[in-house]
Design an enzyme around this catalytic site. Structure first.
Site, PDB file in Angstrom:
ATOM      1  N   GLY A  55       0.807  -1.217   0.000  1.00 11.41           N
ATOM      2  CA  GLY A  55       0.000   0.000   0.000  1.00 11.41           C
ATOM      3  C   GLY A  55       0.839   1.265   0.000  1.00 11.41           C
ATOM      4  N   HIS A  67       4.460   1.316  -8.024  1.00 12.08           N
ATOM      5  CA  HIS A  67       3.402   0.307  -7.930  1.00 12.08           C
ATOM      6  C   HIS A  67       2.479   0.389  -9.149  1.00 12.08           C
ATOM      7  CE1 HIS A  67       4.062   1.219  -3.477  1.00 12.08           C
ATOM      8  NE2 HIS A  67       4.288  -0.078  -3.535  1.00 12.08           N
ATOM      9  N   ARG A  86       8.626   4.574   1.568  1.00  6.17           N
ATOM     10  CA  ARG A  86       9.385   5.082   2.709  1.00  6.17           C
ATOM     11  C   ARG A  86      10.005   6.458   2.440  1.00  6.17           C
ATOM     12  NH1 ARG A  86      10.700  -0.780   3.494  1.00  6.17           N
ATOM     13  NH2 ARG A  86       9.908  -1.313   5.549  1.00  6.17           N
TER      14      ARG A  86
HETATM   15  P1  AMP Z   1       5.966  -2.630  -1.574  1.00  5.04           P
HETATM   16  O1  AMP Z   1       4.619  -2.009  -1.452  1.00  5.04           O
HETATM   17  O2  AMP Z   1       7.088  -1.718  -1.200  1.00  5.04           O
HETATM   18  O3  AMP Z   1       6.054  -3.983  -0.900  1.00  5.04           O
HETATM   19  O4  AMP Z   1       6.196  -2.914  -3.119  1.00  5.04           O
HETATM   20  C1  AMP Z   1       5.288  -3.680  -3.860  1.00  5.04           C
HETATM   21  C2  AMP Z   1       5.886  -3.986  -5.198  1.00  5.04           C
HETATM   22  O5  AMP Z   1       6.170  -2.790  -5.897  1.00  5.04           O
HETATM   23  C3  AMP Z   1       7.201  -4.774  -5.107  1.00  5.04           C
HETATM   24  O6  AMP Z   1       7.252  -5.731  -6.148  1.00  5.04           O
HETATM   25  C4  AMP Z   1       8.218  -3.684  -5.316  1.00  5.04           C
HETATM   26  O7  AMP Z   1       9.440  -4.165  -5.865  1.00  5.04           O
HETATM   27  C5  AMP Z   1       7.506  -2.804  -6.320  1.00  5.04           C
HETATM   28  N1  AMP Z   1       8.086  -1.455  -6.305  1.00  5.04           N
HETATM   29  C6  AMP Z   1       8.229  -0.641  -5.229  1.00  5.04           C
HETATM   30  N2  AMP Z   1       8.834   0.503  -5.582  1.00  5.04           N
HETATM   31  C7  AMP Z   1       9.104   0.405  -6.909  1.00  5.04           C
HETATM   32  C8  AMP Z   1       9.731   1.262  -7.866  1.00  5.04           C
HETATM   33  N3  AMP Z   1      10.210   2.462  -7.538  1.00  5.04           N
HETATM   34  N4  AMP Z   1       9.808   0.814  -9.143  1.00  5.04           N
HETATM   35  C9  AMP Z   1       9.334  -0.401  -9.501  1.00  5.04           C
HETATM   36  N5  AMP Z   1       8.733  -1.237  -8.644  1.00  5.04           N
HETATM   37  C10 AMP Z   1       8.617  -0.850  -7.367  1.00  5.04           C
END
Ligand code: AMP
Length: 279
Positions: free
Chosen positions: A28, A34, A184
Site C-alpha cells: 500500500g 506500484h 518510505r
Molecule cells: P511494496 O509495497 O514496497 O512492498 O512494493 C510492492 C511492489 O512494488 C514490489 O514488487 C516492489 O518491488 C515494487 N516497487 C516498489 N517501488 C518500486 C519502484 N520504484 N519501481 C518499480 N517497482 C517498485
C-alpha cells in the site's frame, strides 16, 4: 472493483474469473512504481487483482511496521482508476489466525545483502507471497526490480515449489532526480530527501564506468562507497557488487551479469537501490 478480505473470499472471486489473471502484491501507500506494475498487468491480462497487506512477519523488532505509511482510501481510488478488478486486503487475523505456525524459506539466495541486514525478513516475505499466490492463484504476478533480492528470492521459491504463476520483473520507477520511488521516501526530511539523490547518482556513475570498460569489482564497489561516504547525512549499511543470479559477492574481474546494490540510512530511514551491470 471488488474488495476481498479473506482467502476464502479471494478463492470464490478467482473461480468466477474467465481468462488470465494478473496480480500485483503491495504493502500500500501506492506510488508510480506500484502503478507501473498495475498498468503492465492490466495490459497483459484479462483481469488484474492487487493486494494491500502490510505483512508483520517481514518486519524485524525495532523496524517500521507500526509507522509504515498507510492511505487505504487513496490507494483504492488509484487502483480502480488503473483498471484493477479486485483488491485483496486480508485482515491480519485472516492471514495469521491463532495456531499459524508454517514458514517458507529459501536458503543461500536470502542470506547476503538484505537478508544479512534484516534477519528473518525474507522468510516473512516468502511466506506471505506464497500465501498471496495461493489465495489469488494468478497466471502472472508482477514484482519490481527495486527489490532486486526479493525478486530473486521469489523466483527461486516459485521454481522450487512448482507454483503455477509466472513471475514478471518490472523496471525501477524513479523520481525525476533519480531517487527510486518508495513508500518510505515520505519519512525523509527535506534535507535528507535532497541528500538521497547521491544513491542513484553513485550507481549510475558506476554503471557508466562499467560501460566504459572497467571490470574490476573492487574498483566499481569502492567508487560507489566513496561517492556516498562523501555525503555527510548518509550512513552506509552495505554496497555490494554481486553475481546477478546467485548474489554471491564478486571479487576480481566482473565476467558475468552483476547486480550493484546498496542499503543506506538517512536519519531513521533506510533506503535501498540498485542497478544491473549487463555485459
Ligand atoms: P511494496 O509495497 O514496497 O512492498 O512494493 C510492492 C511492489 O512494488 C514490489 O514488487 C516492489 O518491488 C515494487 N516497487 C516498489 N517501488 C518500486 C519502484 N520504484 N519501481 C518499480 N517497482 C517498485
Amino acid at each position: 472493483m471488488d474488495i476481498l478480505t479473506s482467502p476464502g473470499e479471494m478463492h470464490t472471486w478467482r473461480w468466477g474469473c474467465g481468462g488470465t489473471v494478473g496480480f500485483v502484491p503491495t504493502m500500500g501507500y501506492l506510488h508510480e512504481g506500484h502503478l507501473a506494475l498495475v498498468r503492465r498487468s492490466v495490459a497483459e491480462n484479462d483481469v488484474t487483482a492487487a493486494s494491500i497487506f502490510v505483512n508483520p512477519l517481514q518486519f524485524g523488532p525495532g523496524e517500521d511496521f507500526e509507522r509504515y505509511p498507510r492511505d487505504e482510501e487513496r490507494d483504492l481510488a488509484l487502483l480502480e482508476q488503473a483498471g484493477v478488478a479486485a483488491v485483496y486486503m486480508p485482515r491480519a487475523e485472516a492471514m495469521y489466525p491463532e495456531g499459524f505456525q508454517t514458514s517458507v524459506e529459501t536458503r543461500e539466495i536470502s542470506l547476503p545483502l538484505e537478508g544479512a541486514s534484516r534477519p528473518g525478513h525474507f522468510a516473512g516475505v516468502t511466506t506471505v507471497v506464497l500465501k498471496l499466490l495461493n489465495a489469488v492463484m494468478p497466471d502472472r504476478a508482477y514484482f519490481g526490480k527495486k527489490d532486486a533480492q526479493q525478486l530473486r528470492v521469489i523466483q527461486r521459491m516459485v521454481r522450487d515449489l512448482d507454483v503455477a504463476t509466472e513471475i514478471v520483473a518490472c523496471e525501477i520507477v524513479r523520481e525525476p532526480d533519480g531517487l527510486a520511488m518508495s513508500s518510505r521516501n515520505v519519512y525523509l526530511s527535506a534535507e535528507e530527501r535532497e541528500a538521497a539523490t547521491v544513491l542513484s547518482q553513485a550507481l549510475f556513475e558506476a554503471r557508466d564506468v562499467f560501460g566504459a570498460g572497467e571490470r574490476n569489482a573492487a574498483a566499481l564497489r569502492d567508487g560507489v562507497q566513496a561517492r556516498i561516504a562523501a555525503e555527510s547525512l548518509a550512513q552506509i549499511q552495505y554496497v555490494s557488487l554481486a553475481d546477478g543470479e546467485t548474489l554471491e559477492e564478486l571479487a576480481g574481474r566482473v565476467e558475468r551479469p552483476a547486480l550493484l546494490s546498496l542499503a543506506v540510512r538517512f536519519g531513521a530511514t533506510r533506503l535501498i537501490d540498485n542497478v544491473e551491470l549487463a555485459l
